[in-house]
Design an enzyme around this catalytic site. Structure first.
Site, PDB file in Angstrom:
ATOM      1  N   LYS A 173      -7.756 -11.728   0.737  1.00 39.09           N
ATOM      2  CA  LYS A 173      -7.618 -10.926  -0.474  1.00 39.09           C
ATOM      3  C   LYS A 173      -6.144 -10.715  -0.790  1.00 39.09           C
ATOM      4  O   LYS A 173      -5.442 -10.027  -0.059  1.00 39.09           O
ATOM      5  CB  LYS A 173      -8.278  -9.554  -0.308  1.00 39.09           C
ATOM      6  CG  LYS A 173      -8.370  -8.829  -1.633  1.00 39.09           C
ATOM      7  CD  LYS A 173      -8.601  -7.340  -1.474  1.00 39.09           C
ATOM      8  CE  LYS A 173      -7.325  -6.552  -1.567  1.00 39.09           C
ATOM      9  NZ  LYS A 173      -6.623  -6.645  -2.848  1.00 39.09           N
ATOM     10  N   GLY A 226       0.991  -4.481   4.474  1.00 37.55           N
ATOM     11  CA  GLY A 226       0.970  -3.524   3.368  1.00 37.55           C
ATOM     12  C   GLY A 226       1.532  -2.197   3.807  1.00 37.55           C
ATOM     13  O   GLY A 226       2.305  -2.129   4.773  1.00 37.55           O
ATOM     14  N   THR A 228       1.908   1.675   5.297  1.00 35.44           N
ATOM     15  CA  THR A 228       1.510   2.293   6.565  1.00 35.44           C
ATOM     16  C   THR A 228       0.246   3.146   6.401  1.00 35.44           C
ATOM     17  O   THR A 228      -0.629   3.155   7.278  1.00 35.44           O
ATOM     18  CB  THR A 228       2.680   3.121   7.133  1.00 35.44           C
ATOM     19  OG1 THR A 228       3.721   2.194   7.471  1.00 35.44           O
ATOM     20  CG2 THR A 228       2.308   3.894   8.382  1.00 35.44           C
ATOM     21  N   THR A 230      -2.256   2.659   4.305  1.00 35.96           N
ATOM     22  CA  THR A 230      -3.394   1.736   4.268  1.00 35.96           C
ATOM     23  C   THR A 230      -3.661   1.181   5.660  1.00 35.96           C
ATOM     24  O   THR A 230      -4.821   1.058   6.076  1.00 35.96           O
ATOM     25  CB  THR A 230      -3.123   0.575   3.283  1.00 35.96           C
ATOM     26  OG1 THR A 230      -2.578   1.109   2.085  1.00 35.96           O
ATOM     27  CG2 THR A 230      -4.384  -0.196   2.964  1.00 35.96           C
ATOM     28  N   GLU A 248       1.150  -5.397   9.772  1.00 39.12           N
ATOM     29  CA  GLU A 248       2.584  -5.454   9.469  1.00 39.12           C
ATOM     30  C   GLU A 248       2.813  -4.445   8.355  1.00 39.12           C
ATOM     31  O   GLU A 248       2.362  -4.653   7.228  1.00 39.12           O
ATOM     32  CB  GLU A 248       2.974  -6.882   9.065  1.00 39.12           C
ATOM     33  CG  GLU A 248       4.427  -7.188   9.347  1.00 39.12           C
ATOM     34  CD  GLU A 248       5.339  -6.727   8.243  1.00 39.12           C
ATOM     35  OE1 GLU A 248       5.892  -5.607   8.371  1.00 39.12           O
ATOM     36  OE2 GLU A 248       5.494  -7.455   7.265  1.00 39.12           O
ATOM     37  N   CYS A 282       9.921  -5.328   3.000  1.00 38.18           N
ATOM     38  CA  CYS A 282       9.823  -4.401   4.133  1.00 38.18           C
ATOM     39  C   CYS A 282      11.046  -4.512   5.041  1.00 38.18           C
ATOM     40  O   CYS A 282      11.336  -3.614   5.819  1.00 38.18           O
ATOM     41  CB  CYS A 282       8.541  -4.655   4.914  1.00 38.18           C
ATOM     42  SG  CYS A 282       8.341  -6.369   5.403  1.00 38.18           S
ATOM     43  N   GLU A 384       9.683   5.680   3.407  1.00 34.43           N
ATOM     44  CA  GLU A 384       9.932   4.369   2.789  1.00 34.43           C
ATOM     45  C   GLU A 384       9.878   4.500   1.256  1.00 34.43           C
ATOM     46  O   GLU A 384       8.878   4.960   0.705  1.00 34.43           O
ATOM     47  CB  GLU A 384       8.874   3.363   3.256  1.00 34.43           C
ATOM     48  CG  GLU A 384       9.193   1.953   2.785  1.00 34.43           C
ATOM     49  CD  GLU A 384       8.164   0.910   3.232  1.00 34.43           C
ATOM     50  OE1 GLU A 384       6.960   1.192   3.162  1.00 34.43           O
ATOM     51  OE2 GLU A 384       8.586  -0.184   3.633  1.00 34.43           O
TER      52      GLU A 384
HETATM   53  O1  TXE Z   1       0.197  -1.094  -0.701  1.00 32.30           O
HETATM   54  P1  TXE Z   1      -1.225  -1.236  -0.065  1.00 32.30           P
HETATM   55  P2  TXE Z   1       0.598  -0.295  -2.022  1.00 32.30           P
HETATM   56  C1  TXE Z   1       4.560  -0.050   1.215  1.00 32.30           C
HETATM   57  C2  TXE Z   1       5.555   0.451   0.216  1.00 32.30           C
HETATM   58  C3  TXE Z   1       4.706   0.824  -0.939  1.00 32.30           C
HETATM   59  C4  TXE Z   1       3.510   1.391  -0.214  1.00 32.30           C
HETATM   60  C5  TXE Z   1       2.237   1.395  -0.994  1.00 32.30           C
HETATM   61  O2  TXE Z   1       6.196   1.605   0.705  1.00 32.30           O
HETATM   62  O3  TXE Z   1       5.306   1.777  -1.769  1.00 32.30           O
HETATM   63  O4  TXE Z   1       3.350   0.542   0.886  1.00 32.30           O
HETATM   64  O5  TXE Z   1       2.047   0.155  -1.640  1.00 32.30           O
HETATM   65  C6  TXE Z   1      -4.995  -3.730   0.109  1.00 32.30           C
HETATM   66  N1  TXE Z   1      -8.741  -1.651   2.936  1.00 32.30           N
HETATM   67  N2  TXE Z   1       4.398  -1.496   1.209  1.00 32.30           N
HETATM   68  O6  TXE Z   1      -0.244   0.915  -2.209  1.00 32.30           O
HETATM   69  O7  TXE Z   1      -2.206  -0.382  -0.777  1.00 32.30           O
HETATM   70  C7  TXE Z   1      -4.390  -3.862  -1.265  1.00 32.30           C
HETATM   71  O8  TXE Z   1      -5.374  -4.208  -2.206  1.00 32.30           O
HETATM   72  C8  TXE Z   1      -8.256  -2.892   2.919  1.00 32.30           C
HETATM   73  C9  TXE Z   1       5.050  -2.191   2.269  1.00 32.30           C
HETATM   74  O9  TXE Z   1       0.635  -1.205  -3.129  1.00 32.30           O
HETATM   75  O10 TXE Z   1      -1.059  -1.081   1.377  1.00 32.30           O
HETATM   76  C10 TXE Z   1      -3.360  -4.954  -1.044  1.00 32.30           C
HETATM   77  O11 TXE Z   1      -3.989  -6.235  -1.029  1.00 32.30           O
HETATM   78  N3  TXE Z   1      -7.265  -3.298   2.111  1.00 32.30           N
HETATM   79  C11 TXE Z   1       4.568  -3.557   2.400  1.00 32.30           C
HETATM   80  C12 TXE Z   1      -2.842  -4.621   0.363  1.00 32.30           C
HETATM   81  O12 TXE Z   1      -3.858  -3.802   0.953  1.00 32.30           O
HETATM   82  C13 TXE Z   1      -6.710  -2.398   1.298  1.00 32.30           C
HETATM   83  C14 TXE Z   1       4.235  -4.309   1.185  1.00 32.30           C
HETATM   84  C15 TXE Z   1      -1.521  -3.854   0.382  1.00 32.30           C
HETATM   85  O13 TXE Z   1      -1.595  -2.750  -0.456  1.00 32.30           O
HETATM   86  C16 TXE Z   1      -7.159  -1.058   1.272  1.00 32.30           C
HETATM   87  C17 TXE Z   1       3.543  -3.483   0.203  1.00 32.30           C
HETATM   88  C18 TXE Z   1      -8.217  -0.700   2.145  1.00 32.30           C
HETATM   89  N4  TXE Z   1      -8.708   0.530   2.206  1.00 32.30           N
HETATM   90  C19 TXE Z   1       3.690  -2.126   0.239  1.00 32.30           C
HETATM   91  N5  TXE Z   1      -6.414  -0.392   0.374  1.00 32.30           N
HETATM   92  C20 TXE Z   1       5.245  -4.407   3.427  1.00 32.30           C
HETATM   93  N6  TXE Z   1       5.078  -4.041   4.704  1.00 32.30           N
HETATM   94  O14 TXE Z   1       5.860  -5.398   3.135  1.00 32.30           O
HETATM   95  C21 TXE Z   1      -5.533  -1.266  -0.152  1.00 32.30           C
HETATM   96  N7  TXE Z   1      -5.708  -2.486   0.388  1.00 32.30           N
END
Ligand code: TXE
Length: 480
Positions: A173, A226, A228, A230, A248, A282, A384
């Site tokens: 996904k 994604g 932290t 989540t 990660e 990140c 972050e």
């Molecule tokens: O990320 P999400 P978001 C950090 C950064 C950002 C914050 C939130 O600080 O401001 O995270 O970003 C999927 N079960 N990073 O909300 O939601 C979602 O659809 C399974 C750091 O946009 O974590 C997407 O495909 N999956 C980071 C993925 O998770 C779920 C990069 C990441 O989205 C889910 C991005 C669930 N319950 C954001 N909920 C890095 N480490 O590089 C969401 N998703």
């Protein structure tokens, strides 16, 4: 308007719900395509297809599997310009960056793992006079791969390439904010002759599609990149099901600069490590710690170069800073600038939304911000932000820099700048981060372990680590 489709069992299909979500171009603040609003029914179909194709894919001769994956990489190279443009439009990042970083790396990820699988070996252990043990490492089964919006095709391929190379089949996904290149990628998989069901891409929302992947009993291994928060939610669901997990997550990375550094190299790289991809990586260094004797000179020159960065239309090759991913994310970043002011910070430059005239007048652009005068333990320095925002703080002693650097809940990466080799090693050894760069940043050898400590994640990607992750070890002991 272009409709993105799911890729399930070798075909491009509409979601079970027949509903679609809007997909925006952040540089224009405008909807430009539609994405499937998939649900657990689509995930169930995709998982069934992946289960059915598992035996054929995992037992396929390695050279054949490698050849198919290499063909996909060749097609990425062929469509390099098209994919770079699509990535830039979908994310708001400069097209020049999409070319130099995202798409070239997507192709490299696949080539790396397609060929690594040919060399992947398992161990044997001889107990002199007693026994010999040999270990096999077989593909686990159906892998769930969930990737974020900041480096869409780059991180998508970074997960699916080792999974497929190891012999797993995949339900993946991409982020709902950046689905386009994964959709184009599914077309390339069909063209390359990837057997049906081996890779399935289900588009949609995290709490629907992502959650259904995490909860599915036939997906025993999950790789996620994604936020932290989540990551914590995913672990809470997956851990009681005893799934294998690689997380990660975020970072609040220190960039430690000693007075004896190569000033020009430090400056040039620190600008990149702060603001590349609008700070939405990140691995960006968001806390710059500078030895006091260099502090004033560093701050002055850093602000001058930050102000010179061109913020503008991502499709203009001269642009260095593009649009942030969404209006909501832009507002989050701007709220941290307000917080920094309340916490006593001095905004030396940037930190405001800017209007770009013409096609991008409704885009989500923020001038890169440099902040000083904050304590290490304030929220601005602990949380972050994931945008073009850095703080700079002075330090007096090496120990103090190490204490500051380690003093967050995160532990992803750190950068050290010094010409003193002994000190570089000493400091690197004491930092609680999974990735340390000395006198460089984001210099990646794909064979090395990649991942964070503390709340930056669990497990490591890269090299053998990822191939081990997607395989299950079995030890066989034979009495001599
Ligand atoms: O990320 P999400 P978001 C950090 C950064 C950002 C914050 C939130 O600080 O401001 O995270 O970003 C999927 N079960 N990073 O909300 O939601 C979602 O659809 C399974 C750091 O946009 O974590 C997407 O495909 N999956 C980071 C993925 O998770 C779920 C990069 C990441 O989205 C889910 C991005 C669930 N319950 C954001 N909920 C890095 N480490 O590089 C969401 N998703």
């Amino acid at each position: 308007m272009l409709k993105i489709l799911n890729y399930i069992d070798g075909e491009l299909v509409s979601p079970a719900s027949t509903l679609y979500l809007d997909n925006s171009n952040p540089a224009e603040g405008k909807v430009y395509s539609r994405i499937p609003d998939s649900n657990e029914q689509d995930v169930a179909r995709a998982t069934e297809a992946a289960k059915t194709s598992f035996t054929g894919w995992s037992s396929m001769p390695l050279d054949k599997r490698t050849a198919i994956l290499l063909k996909i990489a060749d097609l990425i190279d062929r469509d390099f310009e098209k994919l770079s443009l699509a990535e830039s439009i979908d994310t708001g990042k400069p097209v020049a960056l999409a070319k130099s970083m995202d798409i070239s790396r997507a192709s490299a990820n696949i080539k790396f793992y397609a060929t690594a699988a040919m060399h992947f070996a398992s161990e044997s252990h001889l107990m002199e006079g007693e026994s010999i043990n040999y270990t096999t490492r077989s593909a686990i089964g159906v892998a769930g791969c969930i990737s974020p919006w900041n480096l869409p095709l780059y991180l998508f391929t970074w997960k699916i390439a080792p999974a497929l190379a190891a012999g797993c089949t995949v339900v993946a996904k991409p982020s709902e904010l950046t689905p386009m290149t994964a959709f184009l990628f599914s077309q390339l998989c069909i063209e390359a002759g990837l057997p049906k069901g081996v890779l399935n891409i289900v588009h949609g929302l995290g709490d629907k599609v992502g959650q259904a992947i995490i909860e599915h009993p036939d997906i025993p291994v999950i790789s996620f990149t994604g936020g932290t928060i989540t990551g914590r939610k995913i672990a809470a669901t997956a851990a009681p099901m005893f799934k294998k997990l690689s997380l990660e997550l975020g970072g609040k990375n220190p960039n430690i600069i000693f007075a004896d550094c190569d000033f020009e190299q430090t400056m040039e790289t620190s600008i990149r490590s702060s603001f590349s991809n609008q700070g939405e990586i990140c691995l960006c260094g968001s806390r710059i710690l500078v030895e006091r004797s260099l502090y004033d000179r560093f701050v002055q020159e850093f602000v001058r170069r930050t102000q010179a960065l061109i913020v503008g239309d991502p499709l203009d090759e001269k642009t260095k800073i593009g649009a942030l991913i969404s209006e909501a994310h832009m507002n989050k970043v701007l709220s941290y600038i307000e917080l920094a002011k309340q916490e006593g910070g001095k905004i030396l430059c940037g930190g405001k939304q800017i209007k770009i005239s013409g096609r991008c007048e409704n885009g989500y652009f923020v001038e890169p911000a440099v902040i000083t005068g904050l304590n290490q333990n304030c929220r601005t320095n602990q949380e972050e932000i994931f945008g073009p925002v850095v703080t700079i703080m002075p330090f007096d002693k090496e120990e103090e820099a190490i204490t500051f650097a380690n003093d967050t809940a995160y532990g992803l990466s750190a950068t050290i700048w010094t010409e003193n080799l002994k000190r570089a090693h000493r400091v690197a050894h004491q930092l609680k981060s999974g990735i340390i760069w000395i006198n460089c940043w984001l210099l990646r050898d794909l064979r090395t372990p990649f991942g964070g400590m503390k709340q930056s994640g669990v497990g490591r990607e890269g090299g053998w680590e990822a191939l081990r992750f997607f395989t299950e070890a079995k030890n066989v002991c034979i009495r001599l």
